[in-house]
Design an enzyme around this catalytic site. Structure first.
Site, short mmCIF file in Angstrom:
data_model
loop_
_atom_site.label_atom_id
_atom_site.label_comp_id
_atom_site.label_asym_id
_atom_site.label_seq_id
_atom_site.Cartn_x
_atom_site.Cartn_y
_atom_site.Cartn_z
N ASP A 100 0.85 -1.19 0.00
CA ASP A 100 0.00 0.00 0.00
C ASP A 100 0.89 1.24 0.00
O ASP A 100 2.13 1.14 0.02
CB ASP A 100 -0.95 0.00 1.21
CG ASP A 100 -2.29 0.67 0.88
OD1 ASP A 100 -2.27 1.79 0.33
OD2 ASP A 100 -3.34 0.09 1.18
N HIS A 144 -12.81 -0.51 -7.54
CA HIS A 144 -14.03 0.32 -7.56
C HIS A 144 -13.75 1.78 -7.19
O HIS A 144 -14.60 2.64 -7.38
CB HIS A 144 -15.13 -0.28 -6.67
CG HIS A 144 -14.94 -0.10 -5.20
ND1 HIS A 144 -15.95 -0.32 -4.29
CD2 HIS A 144 -13.85 0.26 -4.45
CE1 HIS A 144 -15.52 -0.10 -3.06
NE2 HIS A 144 -14.26 0.25 -3.13
N ASP A 145 -12.55 2.06 -6.67
CA ASP A 145 -12.18 3.43 -6.33
C ASP A 145 -11.73 4.24 -7.54
O ASP A 145 -11.51 5.45 -7.42
CB ASP A 145 -11.02 3.44 -5.31
CG ASP A 145 -11.46 3.00 -3.92
OD1 ASP A 145 -12.64 3.18 -3.59
OD2 ASP A 145 -10.61 2.48 -3.17
#
Length: 347
Positions: A214, A252-253
């Site tokens: 991340d 989906h972001d």
């Protein structure tokens, strides 16, 4: 009932439906589900407020009015004692999902989604329709990822919300995705937050070398987990190599164009013949009758409010971006959860 009156009633319900969310947020902030649970059974309002350790003058009448609505909504139960004693309030299957200390809880996500930081972009939906742009940026002057990088409080709120929903969904995935991780030696959780998700998989499949990937500011707050290493970076630039990748509520972001960029980097990170990506996302069924279908449509509007061009997608839309990203074959596996599992293969 006359149709016009029925319509008026429906509009009043929609107009004031935010009161349900705010009343429930109040109960979560006060930890009322936890207080009832720790007591071992239904309790009175007086017993509830006696557990508010940081409160000097609680307003029991205010609490009673809030609980009255939540009982009506079947979030809590109310037992009126025959001897005229105080009403006893208990938990339901719904409010058990709001226990802070439960292994499976939605409390942090509830607090995140109803926080003023997350609510204010909703007031810009009509602006987005009329002039385009990003609702979160209109509300806060910067996009959500920039806001999180600059604001440790929001970063924690967001990561806590993501981690709790990740745990809920992964519990279902591990039980339902039969043999899906058996032949994987290494697995990267792309956009894995603080690593709670990949750690759950490694617990169940200890042969897997887990990699949590991340942004650096997210990784900086990640705890250590057995069998998991943390790597900071940007998925738009490069993704660590592994036998397989997992992306849970990541694509989906992003817009279709951005998703294709991410997917192309995914393809470079896995073996051409044996590699795969495990995508955990909603597959929209706009006319569907599944219990989660309507929630998926609401979550699609959350994407307008909170992301930079993100959206929920139908099966046709998923197959389109996967093909553009270099994944010509995919399997969609329905599970008893809000998202589905989408297996995608580069061959």
């Amino acid at each position: 009932m006359e149709a016009g009156l029925r319509g008026q009633i429906e509009m009043w319900k929609y107009m004031l439906s935010f009161a349900d969310s705010m009343a429930l947020r109040c109960a979560v902030e006060l930890r009322i589900p936890d207080i009832i649970h720790s007591h071992g059974g239904p309790i009175t309002l007086s017993q509830m407020v006696s557990n508010f350790h940081d409160s000097t003058s609680p307003d029991i009448t205010c609490l009673a009015r809030i609980m009255r609505l939540l009982v009506r909504k079947k979030i809590f139960t109310a037992h009126h004692q025959s001897d005229g004693g105080e009403t006893l309030y208990g938990l339901t299957d719904s409010s058990r999902w709001l226990l802070h200390d439960s292994e499976l809880t939605l409390a942090p996500m509830f607090l995140m989604e109803t926080h003023p930081w997350q609510m204010s972009p909703w007031h810009f939906l009509s602006h987005c329709v009329k002039e385009g742009g990003i609702a979160f940026k209109k509300a806060h002057g910067r996009e959500i990822w920039e806001f999180a990088a600059e604001n440790p409080g929001f970063n924690k709120l967001f990561n806590d919300g993501m981690q709790c929903t990740s745990r809920v969904v992964l519990t279902t995935i591990i039980s339902q995705y039969k043999n899906g991780f058996d032949n994987i030696g290494s697995l990267v959780d792309v956009g894995g937050g603080t690593g709670g998700g990949i750690s759950e998989i490694v617990k169940s499949y200890p042969h897997i070398k887990g990699i949590n990937f991340d942004l650096p500011h997210v990784i900086s707050t990640a705890p250590m987990y057995h069998g998991v290493s943390h790597i900071g970076g940007d998925m738009f630039e490069t993704i660590p190599n592994a036998d397989a990748l997992m992306m849970k509520w990541i694509l989906h972001d992003w817009s279709d164009e951005d998703c294709v960029k991410i997917l192309k980097n995914c393809k470079k990170a896995i073996p051409e013949k044996s590699g795969k990506i495990v995508i955990v996302e909603v597959v929209l069924e706009p006319e569907g009758n599944d219990a989660f279908d309507e929630i998926g449509l609401a979550l699609d509007l959350v994407m307008i409010a909170h992301t930079s061009g993100g959206r929920e997608r139908t099966q046709i839309e998923w197959k389109k971006i996967l093909k553009q990203g270099g994944f010509n074959r995919c399997n969609i596996i329905k599970i008893p959860a809000l998202p589905s599992i989408i297996e995608a293969f580069p061959e």
